[in-house]
Design an enzyme around this catalytic site. Structure first.
Site, PDB file in Angstrom:
ATOM      1  N   GLY A  15     -12.325  32.710  -3.861  1.00  9.02           N
ATOM      2  CA  GLY A  15     -12.882  31.339  -3.269  1.00  9.02           C
ATOM      3  C   GLY A  15     -12.146  30.205  -3.853  1.00  9.02           C
ATOM      4  O   GLY A  15     -11.777  30.399  -5.164  1.00  9.02           O
ATOM      5  N   ARG A  76      -7.563  37.550   0.291  1.00 14.02           N
ATOM      6  CA  ARG A  76      -8.239  38.808  -0.089  1.00 14.02           C
ATOM      7  C   ARG A  76      -7.160  39.855  -0.083  1.00 14.02           C
ATOM      8  O   ARG A  76      -6.533  39.680   0.853  1.00 14.02           O
ATOM      9  CB  ARG A  76      -9.383  39.154   0.519  1.00 14.02           C
ATOM     10  N   SER A  77      -7.129  40.807  -0.967  1.00 16.75           N
ATOM     11  CA  SER A  77      -6.000  41.662  -0.746  1.00 16.75           C
ATOM     12  C   SER A  77      -6.628  43.303  -0.909  1.00 16.75           C
ATOM     13  O   SER A  77      -6.590  43.623  -2.015  1.00 16.75           O
ATOM     14  CB  SER A  77      -4.761  41.617  -1.559  1.00 16.75           C
ATOM     15  N   ASP A 107     -14.091  36.593 -11.162  1.00 20.03           N
ATOM     16  CA  ASP A 107     -14.045  37.756 -11.597  1.00 20.03           C
ATOM     17  C   ASP A 107     -13.352  38.868 -10.883  1.00 20.03           C
ATOM     18  O   ASP A 107     -12.713  39.640 -11.480  1.00 20.03           O
ATOM     19  CB  ASP A 107     -15.748  38.278 -11.982  1.00 20.03           C
ATOM     20  N   THR A 130     -14.345  28.803 -10.143  1.00 15.30           N
ATOM     21  CA  THR A 130     -15.262  29.307  -9.081  1.00 15.30           C
ATOM     22  C   THR A 130     -16.535  28.089  -9.203  1.00 15.30           C
ATOM     23  O   THR A 130     -16.731  27.699 -10.329  1.00 15.30           O
ATOM     24  CB  THR A 130     -15.630  30.551  -9.258  1.00 15.30           C
ATOM     25  N   ASP A 132     -19.414  28.469  -8.723  1.00 17.90           N
ATOM     26  CA  ASP A 132     -20.673  29.185  -9.185  1.00 17.90           C
ATOM     27  C   ASP A 132     -20.996  28.980 -10.717  1.00 17.90           C
ATOM     28  O   ASP A 132     -22.213  29.412 -11.352  1.00 17.90           O
ATOM     29  CB  ASP A 132     -20.767  30.803  -8.654  1.00 17.90           C
ATOM     30  N   ASP A 134     -20.162  31.351 -12.840  1.00 16.15           N
ATOM     31  CA  ASP A 134     -20.840  32.535 -13.147  1.00 16.15           C
ATOM     32  C   ASP A 134     -19.854  33.565 -14.002  1.00 16.15           C
ATOM     33  O   ASP A 134     -19.884  34.711 -13.966  1.00 16.15           O
ATOM     34  CB  ASP A 134     -21.374  33.473 -11.942  1.00 16.15           C
ATOM     35  N   ARG A 176     -24.951  33.111  -5.479  1.00 11.24           N
ATOM     36  CA  ARG A 176     -25.580  34.546  -4.911  1.00 11.24           C
ATOM     37  C   ARG A 176     -26.044  35.062  -6.214  1.00 11.24           C
ATOM     38  O   ARG A 176     -27.135  35.955  -5.923  1.00 11.24           O
ATOM     39  CB  ARG A 176     -24.452  35.271  -4.541  1.00 11.24           C
TER      40      ARG A 176
END
Length: 328
Positions: A15, A76-77, A107, A130, A132, A134, A176
């Site tokens: 993201g 994304r991959s 992460d 990120t 978040d 986190d 999340r």
């Protein structure tokens, strides 16, 4: 024996978050300062597999420090999750003469970088990006401070409507797995209640808190909800439950969604990105690898990628207590 780095690749993955462009700029200009080449890798690991590289120099990153998102794009991959896909990426990097990587992301990005480094003995360094917040090993990830400011500004605007119409607003924010955004933005915006994954408030206690606010003379209330909160299945279920038990409130829901990721990065995020980019490049040049650059006690420090990926970002217990006092 440490490998000599002559050309670094930099990419963003996962993201997007405000500050990524500032980090790209820092990496590229630090490479220029140390007179080594730098290549931008478009679309993260997917672009790495396809060899989607572009040479970057100090002038190619002008006027991006203030821009949100990422000029290198993100994707994304699924193919990179396979050893065959990672071998394709390694062959493309080798063909382009790239002998070190700076990975900007979360992460998932770091997990991929760590596996790739272990399989091909390839130097990598991570920069946490990120909203978040986190990631273990840093008090602040890139984009977190900007996201907080965005959320607080929006809540302030929603409160104007809430107070004008005697309404209760549930405002869902990102988070999340952790409640950093909800907790900090909730305290900063003066929310009447804050719901986070780390603390199970429970439906009965939520109602009790709202009734207490109502009886104290408050005609409107703001409840900030992290998307990973476990009280209800979702924020709309919470709305229905409160409406069925507190008919005196007109309840509304506002899901802030991806607006939290966008926008020009704050000064804090721009400075942090600049510091992290310098540290990432210079650490690779010193022969270090498999680390994440982070902010610990206002100092730029390195944390092994294994710890960054497996560690847990703890909620601020002092701030949690402050929030309980402030909502009295």
């Amino acid at each position: 024996m440490a490998k000599t780095i002559s050309k670094l690749g930099v990419f963003t993955s996962g993201g997007d978050s405000p500050g990524m462009n500032a980090a790209i700029r820092s990496v590229v200009r630090t490479c220029a300062y140390h007179k080594i080449q730098c290549a931008g890798i478009y679309r993260g690991y997917e672009g790495m597999i396809e060899g989607d590289f572009v040479p970057m120099d100090a002038r190619s990153v002008k006027d991006i420090i203030n821009r949100g998102g990422t000029i290198l794009k993100s994707a994304r991959s699924d193919e990179f999750r396979t050893k065959e896909g990672r071998k394709k990426a390694f062959d493309q990097l080798t063909k382009a003469g790239i002998d070190g990587l700076v990975a900007i992301g979360g992460d998932g990005t770091f997990t991929g970088a760590m596996i790739f480094s272990q399989e091909f003995d390839f130097p990598v360094m991570g920069i946490p990006g990120t909203i978040d917040n986190d990631i273990f090993g840093t008090s602040h990830t890139l984009g977190y401070d900007t996201a907080l400011n965005t959320v607080v500004e929006v809540i302030d605007k929603i409160r104007d409507t809430a107070s004008s119409h005697n309404r209760l607003f549930f405002i869902e924010v990102m988070g999340r797995d952790v409640g950093h955004i909800a907790l900090n933005a909730g305290v900063g915006a003066g929310a009447e209640e804050i719901l986070i994954p780390e603390e199970d408030l429970g439906l009965d206690r939520l109602l009790e808190s709202l009734r207490r606010s109502k009886s104290s003379g408050k005609s409107s209330s703001i409840v900030v909800v992290a998307e990973g909160d476990k009280i209800g299945k979702n924020v709309f279920e919470l709305k229905d439950y409160v409406e069925s038990h507190m008919s005196e409130y007109e309840v509304r829901v506002s899901v802030l969604g991806h607006m939290q990721r966008g926008g020009s990065p704050s000064c804090f995020d721009r400075v942090l990105a600049s510091r992290m980019g310098v540290k990432a490049v210079e650490s690779l040049l010193e022969g270090k690898t498999d680390f994440m650059v982070g902010l610990i006690n206002d100092k730029i420090a390195l944390t092994p990628l294994t710890k960054a990926v497996k560690g847990k970002s703890d909620i601020n217990l002092e701030l949690l207590r402050v929030s309980e006092i402030m909502t009295t």
